[in-house]
Design an enzyme around this catalytic site. Structure first.
Site, short mmCIF file in Angstrom:
data_model
loop_
_atom_site.label_atom_id
_atom_site.label_comp_id
_atom_site.label_asym_id
_atom_site.label_seq_id
_atom_site.Cartn_x
_atom_site.Cartn_y
_atom_site.Cartn_z
N ASN A 1 0.82 -1.22 0.00
CA ASN A 1 0.00 0.00 0.00
C ASN A 1 0.85 1.27 0.00
O ASN A 1 0.34 2.35 0.30
CB ASN A 1 -1.01 -0.01 1.17
CG ASN A 1 -0.34 -0.22 2.51
OD1 ASN A 1 0.88 -0.10 2.63
ND2 ASN A 1 -1.12 -0.53 3.53
N ARG B 1 2.96 7.38 11.32
CA ARG B 1 2.39 6.88 12.57
C ARG B 1 2.16 8.04 13.52
O ARG B 1 3.00 8.94 13.64
CB ARG B 1 3.32 5.85 13.24
CG ARG B 1 3.33 4.47 12.59
CD ARG B 1 1.97 3.78 12.65
NE ARG B 1 1.97 2.48 12.02
CZ ARG B 1 1.53 2.22 10.78
NH1 ARG B 1 1.04 3.19 10.02
NH2 ARG B 1 1.54 0.98 10.31
N GLN C 1 -5.18 3.66 18.30
CA GLN C 1 -6.22 3.50 17.29
C GLN C 1 -7.14 2.35 17.69
O GLN C 1 -6.61 1.30 18.02
CB GLN C 1 -5.58 3.23 15.93
CG GLN C 1 -4.87 4.45 15.39
CD GLN C 1 -4.40 4.30 13.95
OE1 GLN C 1 -3.86 5.22 13.39
NE2 GLN C 1 -4.58 3.15 13.34
N HIS D 1 -7.59 6.16 9.97
CA HIS D 1 -6.45 5.54 9.29
C HIS D 1 -6.93 4.78 8.04
O HIS D 1 -7.31 3.61 8.12
CB HIS D 1 -5.75 4.60 10.27
CG HIS D 1 -4.42 4.12 9.81
ND1 HIS D 1 -3.53 3.51 10.65
CD2 HIS D 1 -3.81 4.16 8.61
CE1 HIS D 1 -2.44 3.20 9.98
NE2 HIS D 1 -2.60 3.57 8.73
P1 NDP Z 1 10.15 1.76 3.62
O1 NDP Z 1 10.74 0.70 4.47
O2 NDP Z 1 10.22 1.63 2.15
O3 NDP Z 1 10.76 3.18 3.98
C1 NDP Z 1 11.08 3.59 5.26
C2 NDP Z 1 12.15 4.65 5.13
O4 NDP Z 1 12.35 5.28 6.39
C3 NDP Z 1 13.51 4.09 4.68
O5 NDP Z 1 13.92 4.83 3.56
C4 NDP Z 1 14.40 4.40 5.88
O6 NDP Z 1 15.68 4.75 5.49
C5 NDP Z 1 13.72 5.61 6.47
N1 NDP Z 1 14.06 5.87 7.86
C6 NDP Z 1 14.13 5.00 8.89
N2 NDP Z 1 14.47 5.66 10.01
C7 NDP Z 1 14.60 6.97 9.69
C8 NDP Z 1 14.93 8.13 10.42
N3 NDP Z 1 15.19 8.06 11.72
N4 NDP Z 1 15.00 9.31 9.76
C9 NDP Z 1 14.75 9.38 8.44
N5 NDP Z 1 14.43 8.30 7.69
C10 NDP Z 1 14.34 7.11 8.31
O7 NDP Z 1 8.62 1.87 4.11
P2 NDP Z 1 7.39 2.59 3.41
O8 NDP Z 1 7.86 3.82 2.75
O9 NDP Z 1 6.60 1.61 2.62
O10 NDP Z 1 6.53 2.93 4.70
C11 NDP Z 1 7.00 3.85 5.67
C12 NDP Z 1 6.07 3.88 6.87
O11 NDP Z 1 4.83 4.42 6.48
C13 NDP Z 1 5.73 2.49 7.44
O12 NDP Z 1 6.71 2.05 8.35
C14 NDP Z 1 4.43 2.76 8.13
O13 NDP Z 1 4.63 3.20 9.45
C15 NDP Z 1 3.82 3.90 7.33
N6 NDP Z 1 2.70 3.42 6.52
C16 NDP Z 1 1.46 4.00 6.70
C17 NDP Z 1 0.37 3.54 6.02
C18 NDP Z 1 -0.98 4.17 6.17
O14 NDP Z 1 -1.99 3.56 5.81
N7 NDP Z 1 -1.08 5.38 6.68
C19 NDP Z 1 0.47 2.39 5.09
C20 NDP Z 1 1.83 1.95 4.86
C21 NDP Z 1 2.89 2.43 5.60
P3 NDP Z 1 16.78 3.65 5.13
O15 NDP Z 1 16.25 2.85 4.01
O16 NDP Z 1 17.94 4.51 4.75
O17 NDP Z 1 16.98 2.88 6.39
#
Ligand code: NDP
Length: 409
Positions: free
Chosen positions: A147, A285, A314, A333
């Protein structure tokens, strides 16, 4: 045979739909980075059907019962007398969606003596105490990418809605008005604005790509820097830390996972470093933002608007201050549970279960915790820890009156 306990949100208040709004949904061949879509041997649902609510059952009942497993589906997830807590005692597998999360705290994990697999039907497994999962040999898996694009579309919608003041303007029409000045006194173009994402993973990068045609200046901060060709293609400015990025941005969108490094990241101090009148969008989140600091910033005008779909806990209690704070564009959400997304994560959940029951390894991109440590996507994007503290507050919603909007009531 296994007992699979699945927590889903309730059906619509008007009942489970008898027909779909559209005849089909577009067929996607693969995810943008080439990752394969879910590959279950078969699906027992029609893509586009409502699968995430209790009667939709993620389309899993036939498959699981044909294998002789017990499949329990409930929306009753909070409090000691909930169906979830009672059934958890001898469950082998738990399935939960982040939209209506079955919080797997250390206390609950201690009671779940047989639990071996916790599947997130969607993305984001912070509703599981990951430390406790590691200590108890529980595998945590999610349907990575299922998603991400859905959320990125929602982010763009929310940026435009806030900056152009869409929601109050719509409300003037519904209220039979024609109050143009009232609508536009807070309305701007995003053209030329500086827009930055905290994290440029699957969602963050998709947001950047979708914003490029708006002629905005794009910024990002991330743990690992993106490849140079992507930075050049999107004309991105990289910031080594979030402080330096928020100082220059008119709009900030949060797309990082929730874990100890990001919990409460947007507190009074960080928000005070943002430009006055900036907009903040959080579809990652709820706990990444300090709840009361957001309210204060909207009331003082430090933030011109806040939108998102993620809360803590939630469901959010009826008296959660984000429901009533000024200039917000919150939804429940929902961004990651469009009907399009449901088809993908229901298929991915089945793929995970098929692998699990046939003893095959799960795809590494689906893994968050395995073998007592962070694994796969979990090892790359998360940190160890526990972000479930305070989740017992979700029980407050149980006693609250369900409000039915007049358009459906
Ligand atoms: P990904 O795993 O593709 O991306 C997460 C990114 O966060 C990575 O690029 C990671 O960097 C980066 N990251 C981790 N820690 C930090 C930090 N401290 N500062 C800056 N960047 C950081 O996940 P998605 O993009 O698919 O999803 C991200 C989040 O979105 C999920 O974990 C979830 O909580 C939320 N989400 C919400 C949804 C909704 O319905 N509202 C649905 C799906 C997801 P690196 O790769 O360099 O470690």
């Amino acid at each position: 045979m296994a007992k699979i306990l699945c927590v889903l949100y309730d059906d619509p208040v008007t009942g489970y739909p008898k027909t779909s709004i559209r005849d089909n949904i577009p067929e996607i061949k693969h995810y943008p980075d080439g990752q394969a879509l879910p590959t279950p041997s078969k699906i027992d649902f029609t893509p586009g059907q409502l699968l995430g609510s209790i009667s939709g059952e993620l389309g899993l009942r036939k498959f699981l019962e044909d294998l002789g497993h017990e499949f329990i589906v409930t929306s009753d997830k909070d409090g000691e007398d909930s169906v979830f807590e009672k059934e958890l005692a001898d469950a082998d597998v738990v399935i939960s969606q982040p939209f209506w999360p079955a919080y797997l705290t250390a206390e609950r994990i201690a009671k779940a003596k047989k639990l071996k697999l916790a599947i997130t039907a969607g993305i984001g497994s912070d509703h599981v105490d990951l430390d406790a999962a590691m200590q108890n040999g529980i595998t945590v898996a999610e349907v990575t990418y299922s998603n991400s694009i859905s959320v990125s579309e929602h982010v763009v919608m929310m940026i435009l809605s806030l900056v152009r003041n869409y929601i109050p303007s719509y409300q003037w029409v519904v209220n039979k008005g024609w109050n143009i000045a009232d609508c536009v006194e807070r309305s701007y173009d995003i053209e030329g604005m500086n827009i930055g994402t905290v994290a440029a993973g699957r969602i963050g990068l998709a947001v950047l790509r979708r914003l490029k045609p708006f002629d905005v200046k794009l910024h990002y901060t991330n743990r690992h820097r993106l490849p140079r060709n992507i930075e050049e293609e999107l004309n991105l400015t990289y910031h080594p830390d979030v402080d330096s990025m928020v100082k220059v941005c008119d709009v900030v969108t949060i797309n990082a996972p929730l874990y100890h490094e990001t919990e409460n990241l947007f507190d009074d101090e960080l928000i005070s470093k943002m430009k006055r009148g900036a907009y903040l969008i959080n579809t990652a989140r709820g706990k990444i933002c300090d709840r009361d600091a957001i309210v204060r910033a909207l009331e003082s005008g430090q933030l011109a608007g806040y939108a998102g779909d993620v809360w803590f806990p939630q469901p959010a209690p009826e008296d959660h201050p984000w429901r009533t704070m000024p200039n917000h564009g919150m939804t429940p959400h929902i961004s990651g549970t469009s009907l399009s997304a449901q088809a993908r994560y229901a298929a991915g959940t089945r793929e995970i279960l098929e692998s699990w029951f046939s003893g095959k390894p799960l795809r590494s991109e689906y893994l968050i915790v395995d073998g007592g440590k962070l694994a796969g996507t979990g090892a790359r994007s998360y940190g160890a820890g526990n972000a479930t503290g305070g989740s017992e507050e979700a029980v407050k919603f149980k006693t609250a009156k369900q409000i039915i909007p007049s358009s459906v009531g």
